[in-house]
Design an enzyme around this catalytic site. Structure first.
Site, mmCIF file in Angstrom:
data_model
loop_
_atom_site.group_PDB
_atom_site.id
_atom_site.type_symbol
_atom_site.label_atom_id
_atom_site.label_comp_id
_atom_site.label_asym_id
_atom_site.label_seq_id
_atom_site.Cartn_x
_atom_site.Cartn_y
_atom_site.Cartn_z
ATOM 1 N N GLU A 1 0.822 -1.203 0.000
ATOM 2 C CA GLU A 1 0.000 0.000 0.000
ATOM 3 C C GLU A 1 0.860 1.260 0.000
ATOM 4 O O GLU A 1 0.492 2.264 -0.619
ATOM 5 C CB GLU A 1 -0.956 -0.001 1.199
ATOM 6 C CG GLU A 1 -2.164 -0.910 1.018
ATOM 7 C CD GLU A 1 -1.834 -2.390 1.135
ATOM 8 O OE1 GLU A 1 -2.592 -3.223 0.598
ATOM 9 O OE2 GLU A 1 -0.800 -2.716 1.773
ATOM 10 N N HIS B 1 -11.421 -5.933 7.747
ATOM 11 C CA HIS B 1 -12.052 -5.493 6.499
ATOM 12 C C HIS B 1 -13.209 -4.521 6.713
ATOM 13 O O HIS B 1 -13.779 -4.028 5.741
ATOM 14 C CB HIS B 1 -12.594 -6.705 5.715
ATOM 15 C CG HIS B 1 -11.567 -7.731 5.390
ATOM 16 N ND1 HIS B 1 -11.225 -8.744 6.265
ATOM 17 C CD2 HIS B 1 -10.778 -7.901 4.298
ATOM 18 C CE1 HIS B 1 -10.286 -9.498 5.716
ATOM 19 N NE2 HIS B 1 -9.991 -9.002 4.520
#
Length: 701
Positions: free
Chosen positions: A437, A505
């Site tokens: 990321e 998540h």
């Protein structure tokens, strides 16, 4: 390691030395002058300006200077760019940065790199007529992935757009040997080698990261040796204090990258002749080691290289005197510069109406005006389809827009938002990335600086955490460079629960991005708003966090007719989705639907406001509603402590206190991670029943 056991540099000293010939392609007189200027600046700061407290942060480049100046001399392409770190002033001087600007920046005066907003050693240099220095960052290793993004931008422009002006341009990143232990270094190395980017990794190895010896960073203390078998990477290694050897290696490295051979890593050993910073006394080094470092000082070696083969002693002394005189003249001018007007310090957080000098699409892409009135087309579609359709249209009208992230290519994203876009536009415009990321956002920064429109995807909100440094650096870029640079992008990111939850998540935590200066934050609750806000973001000039709530992506309540290819929504303009007179409910994302359901079942007259964007947010609409209803309930999915609801409550309490007939109240998740079992999830996320009960409680107050 004991103080007497200093890091060894036998690799460089045992390497074959270059012949002592003078490379005629190098302007050695300029090399000598710029190196002497760098030395004079360091001396002025250390002996005068720091003791006088006129310079507050000082990092000497002694020992690193000559090789950097040699490197700068090889950066001759208009679209070359470097990104360095706090010890990189010599290469800035080599590129042509004005002495007054360099010294004025150290003094934190008006103008310069940042108008006094950033540390003077955190450089930037937008240069329309030659090589630029991309905005440096204060974090170690943060320079690598943006440079990889710049290099990928060069590759995209030459191979995809067919822009011959960028042919043979390169990106160069400077870093010390300690920085090769960072995530940024390895992420950039992965990008550069898998994509064969025109990128030079220039590693200055002085043996220490502040006080930590290099064996804590790299086994064997030599990153070049360890990467010798790395695929698609040319590796060079040598002595950065030997003028002939350093010049030959730098020239070879730059030529290899320019020649489309792919990336190159050049490690040069250099001494750090002063402490890490002015305050560092280097007590962790033995006296013998310090003496050995000074014996490796490149400046006397440069003199021996040039005198008498190119010049006599008198000319060398004249160059030294001229450098010192120029620095002293620059000092007088720099010290006469004013301090920036404190009233200007809040300017340039966002683009407003004044374009940055470098970065973004302003001037290169003129987007259609757009319209705030929707023109509905066809049947109701879900948010996934609406976002995909918007991305599709914007890709079709802007050839500098690229979409990337993990699994966004053939798979079409884990939520199918980008499904089919790679097939339609090709894998150079919609592409998968390595699993990093930091690399995704850092690459986006470099591509945006190169004038492209990056649209990176982070798969889930929690996954953004490794990219926080790049996110923060991107957001502050415009402000800390005083509008010289900006990196506009649109980061798409699913957030929140979907059927069930979990700590990995289902996080929202949107407040972290609201608290990152320079980022705009959108949280649409339905397909129509998603189209309008996304299009505004894609045609804007600021970095935007576009948060797509997972529960809304295919929710029936979030479906709307596609509002047309021209539809845009302004940021900072909320929508009153239901009018009422007894109480104001404020929400965003998935909580809007639940507030509306609660309002439908309530016996009270409830006004529901969908904020739509959190940065900026529409406090005027909120305050107007509260002044009418005299009650305020804020509902959000994020945790209560530190959640954005606290900001809204604070503003309402400050500015509408006399209008209130009940306390400002919040209904949120408790301060726990999102639980997985649906029964546990439903127990903590506000639902219509609990919202309705809270409405009654406040209306009966």
């Amino acid at each position: 390691m004991s103080k007497s056991a200093a890091p060894a540099f036998s690799e460089a000293s045992e390497a074959p030395r270059a012949s002592n010939h003078l490379d005629p392609s190098i302007d050695w007189r300029r090399i000598a002058y710029v190196t002497q200027v760098s030395r004079a600046l360091d001396a002025l700061e250390e002996t005068t300006l720091v003791p006088e407290k006129k310079v507050l942060y000082q990092f000497s480049a002694r020992g690193h200077d000559m090789a950097q100046v040699l490197l700068g001399a090889q950066l001759t392409h208009k679209h070359d760019a470097i990104c360095g770190y706090y010890r990189s002033r010599p290469i800035l001087l080599s590129l042509g940065v004005d002495l007054v600007e360099a010294l004025g920046s150290s003094l934190a005066r008006a103008g310069g790199y940042s108008d006094g907003r950033d540390i003077g050693v955190v450089f930037n240099y937008p240069n329309p007529d030659g090589p630029s220095a991309l905005p440096m960052c204060g974090g170690v290793g943060a320079q690598y992935t943006p440079t990889a993004g710049w290099a990928q931008g060069i590759k995209f422009r030459t191979e995809t757009l067919g822009d011959s002006e960028y042919k043979s341009a390169i990106g160069v990143v400077l870093g010390g040997e300690a920085s090769v232990a960072t995530n940024g270094f390895w992420s950039a190395l992965t990008m550069a080698t898998t994509l064969k980017l025109p990128m030079l990794f220039y590693i200055e190895d002085n043996g220490y990261g502040i006080s930590v010896p290099s064996h804590f960073q790299t086994p064997g203390r030599n990153i070049a040796a360890n990467l010798a078998s790395f695929k698609n990477l040319k590796v060079l290694d040598g002595d950065g204090t030997d003028p002939a050897e350093a010049a030959a290696l730098i020239k070879e490295a730059v030529a290899a990258v320019r020649g489309a051979e792919g990336p190159c890593l050049l490690r040069l050993t250099v001494p750090r002749l002063q402490g890490h910073s002015f305050q560092d006394t280097q007590t962790y080094k033995s006296e013998d080691f310090v003496e050995n470092e000074w014996e490796r000082d490149p400046l006397p070696k440069l003199k021996d290289h040039l005198v008498p083969s190119l010049m006599n002693e008198a000319e060398w002394n004249e160059i030294e005197k001229r450098a010192q005189a120029d620095v002293e003249a620059a000092r007088e001018k720099a010290e006469s510069l004013p301090t920036a007007d404190p009233q200007t310090v809040t300017r340039h957080v966002f683009s407003d109406d004044e374009p940055q000098t470098m970065g973004g699409l302003r001037g290169a892409f003129v987007a259609p005006e757009g319209a705030e009135t929707p023109a509905p087309e066809g049947n109701r579609i879900n948010m996934v389809t609406a976002i995909r359709k918007t991305l599709d249209h914007e890709l079709s009208i802007n050839d500098k827009m690229v979409i990337f992230g993990e699994d966004v290519g053939p798979k079409g994203g884990v939520h199918a938002v980008t499904l089919g876009l790679q097939k339609k536009y090709g894998d150079d415009r919609v592409f998968d990335t390595s699993l990093s990321e930091e690399g995704i956002i850092g690459r986006a920064v470099g591509m945006a600086l190169n004038g492209l429109l990056p649209v990176p995807e982070i798969q889930f909100r929690k996954y953004a955490d490794p990219a926080v440094e790049q996110i923060n650096d991107c957001g502050t870029m415009r402000w800390r460079t005083n509008n010289r640079f900006a990196a506009p992008m649109v980061v798409r990111m699913p957030v929140g629960f979907f059927k069930c939850g979990d700590p990995w998540h289902s996080q929202t935590n949107e407040v972290q991005f609201v608290h990152s200066p320079g980022w705009k934050v959108a949280v649409p609750s339905n397909a129509e708003d998603a189209v309008g806000l996304l299009r505004t973001a894609l045609r804007g000039d600021d970095p935007v966090m576009f948060l797509e709530h997972r529960a809304m992506l295919d929710a029936a309540s979030a479906r709307r007719a596609y509002p047309g290819d021209d539809y845009k929504l302004p940021f900072g303009k909320a929508k009153v989705t239901r009018e009422g007179g007894d109480i104001t409910l404020i929400a965003w994302g998935a909580m809007v639907e639940r507030c509306e359901k609660a309002a439908e079942t309530s016996s009270r007259s409830v006004e529901v406001i969908d904020l739509r964007t959190l940065m900026p947010w529409d406090k005027e609409t909120v305050l107007a509603s509260v002044s009418k209803t005299h009650r305020c309930l804020i509902v959000h999915e994020d945790l209560q402590t530190g959640g954005f609801g606290g900001e809204i409550a604070g503003v309402v309490a400050d500015e509408a206190f006399l209008d209130l007939d009940a306390p400002v109240s919040r209904l949120t998740m408790p301060d726990v991670p999102s639980p997985h079992n649906p029964a546990l999830l439903n127990a903590v996320v506000p639902d219509a029943g609990r919202i309705a009960s809270k409405i009654d409680e406040l209306c009966e107050f």
